[in-house]
Each structure stands twice: as C-alpha cells, then as structure tokens.
Design a protein around this motif. Sequence first.
Motif, PDB file in Angstrom:
ATOM      1  N   PRO A 151       7.988   3.895   8.120  1.00  0.00           N
ATOM      2  CA  PRO A 151       6.488   4.836   9.152  1.00  0.00           C
ATOM      3  C   PRO A 151       5.172   5.172   8.310  1.00  0.00           C
ATOM      4  N   HIS A 152       4.768   4.452   7.483  1.00  0.00           N
ATOM      5  CA  HIS A 152       3.768   4.254   6.945  1.00  0.00           C
ATOM      6  C   HIS A 152       2.542   3.886   6.952  1.00  0.00           C
ATOM      7  N   ILE A 153       1.162   4.825   5.893  1.00  0.00           N
ATOM      8  CA  ILE A 153      -0.287   3.423   6.709  1.00  0.00           C
ATOM      9  C   ILE A 153      -0.418   3.945   5.286  1.00  0.00           C
ATOM     10  N   ARG A 154      -1.529   2.757   4.781  1.00  0.00           N
ATOM     11  CA  ARG A 154      -1.500   3.007   3.156  1.00  0.00           C
ATOM     12  C   ARG A 154      -2.485   2.025   3.193  1.00  0.00           C
ATOM     13  N   LEU A 155      -3.696   2.761   2.484  1.00  0.00           N
ATOM     14  CA  LEU A 155      -5.194   2.253   2.494  1.00  0.00           C
ATOM     15  C   LEU A 155      -6.035   2.832   1.333  1.00  0.00           C
ATOM     16  N   ARG A 156      -6.961   1.953   1.205  1.00  0.00           N
ATOM     17  CA  ARG A 156      -7.970   2.532  -0.129  1.00  0.00           C
ATOM     18  C   ARG A 156      -9.321   2.828   0.345  1.00  0.00           C
ATOM     19  N   GLN A 157      -9.451   3.939   0.097  1.00  0.00           N
ATOM     20  CA  GLN A 157     -10.549   4.542   0.487  1.00  0.00           C
ATOM     21  C   GLN A 157     -11.383   3.997   0.115  1.00  0.00           C
ATOM     22  N   SER A 158     -12.527   3.957   1.221  1.00  0.00           N
ATOM     23  CA  SER A 158     -14.226   3.494   0.827  1.00  0.00           C
ATOM     24  C   SER A 158     -15.170   4.471  -0.449  1.00  0.00           C
TER      25      SER A 158
END
Length: 220
Positions: A151-158
């Motif tokens: 149930p998660h979203i992983r990202l690297r913010q620009s």
Amino acid sequence: MSVIARYKAAPEFTKIAASTRRDYLRYIKLIEDEFADLPIAALADRRIRGDFKSWRDKYANTPRKADLAWTVLARILSFAKDRGIIASNPCERGGRLYVADRRDKIWTEQDIAAVLSVASEEIRLALILALWSGQRQGDLLRLPWSAYESPHIRLRQSQGGRRVVMPAGTPLRALLDDTKRRGPLILTNTLGRPGRLMAFGRRGQRPTNGRAFATLRFTT
C-alpha cells in the motif's frame, strides 16, 4: 574566483533540479548587475544588510520577484558562510514582501466532484494521484509503476532530492489496482505515451496555468 562563481561551480548549485537552476540564474544575473564589484570585505559591514534590503525593495511592485531575488542572494551568502568565506550571512531571516491569498484557488469537494464527473480515465487518475500523494506535478508525471508497491508509493522528489515513502489511500490504491498499465509510467495518454504538464480549471473552466497541482496539494 568570486563568491557567485564559486557557488555556481559547487554541488549546492549543480546538483539542484535543472528547472531550479534556470530560475536561480535569472536572479543571479540581477545580483551580478548590482553587486558584481562589491568586495568580500564589505559583507562584514553591518550596513550591507540595509543596502541589500534597498536593492530588494526596488522590486517591491513585484513582491514575488523581490522575495525570490532575496532568497537566491541569501542562498549564495549561506554557501559562502558554510565554506568559511564570510563569518556571517547578512541576508538571514530577511522576511517576505509577498503574501499569498489562495482562497480563490483552493479546490473544494464540489470542484473535485465536478471534474471527476466528466473526466476521462487519464485525467481522473492524475487528479486522484495528485490529491492523495500531495506531490508536485513534475514528480508525478515521471512516476513509474515500479514506484507503487501496495500500500505504498516510493519516489525521489526532484526539488531537494528527498526520498519519500507515502501510504496510498484506499481510493488511490483501488484506482491504481484497476488501471490498465500502458507503459512504464503511471500517468500516460490513451496511446501509452508519457503525460504532459496539465492544469485543471475550477468548475469546468478551461485549464488556466501550470500551477494547478499546487492548489490540489494545498487541500490535502
């Protein structure tokens, strides 16, 4: 080498997002036009803060521009202080001239419902993803399916490069699970091509500007 030249060659500048660098360079040009001949020793004079404030106030009719110019100048001097070039930053805690009034830009539940009632599947997904993630439009347009592990979203913010792990709320999770994957990216058009910058108008109006996702994030 000048302080500005050293800053522009340093990771503090070269590692930020390309769009942010472009914005910074606009204001660095203003700073160089005004203070290119200012000796480093003058930064230790307590009166220099007043000179910097007077320079900023020249742009008071465009307060956002004035604030951004001050921010970039403060960032450069913070770099100089951190590198031991100067002992103190005369632009610390400078305050702001611009005061935002976003009341007419905040999306209400009725606005959101009106858009969802007529939106295509692609726009519906973009809207729900923006609402439930609270992330910037550019980051969402680049978001791959591999970033979603229920149930998660992983990202690297620009902006800032921070890695974020966020829960995908039930409505978003249900929509993602039901969405046909047309390519590596979550947001695509009907042909599976990457989504483009978009903006939503309020109450069914034509899209107005590229900051719409900011107003959506503001309500979350």
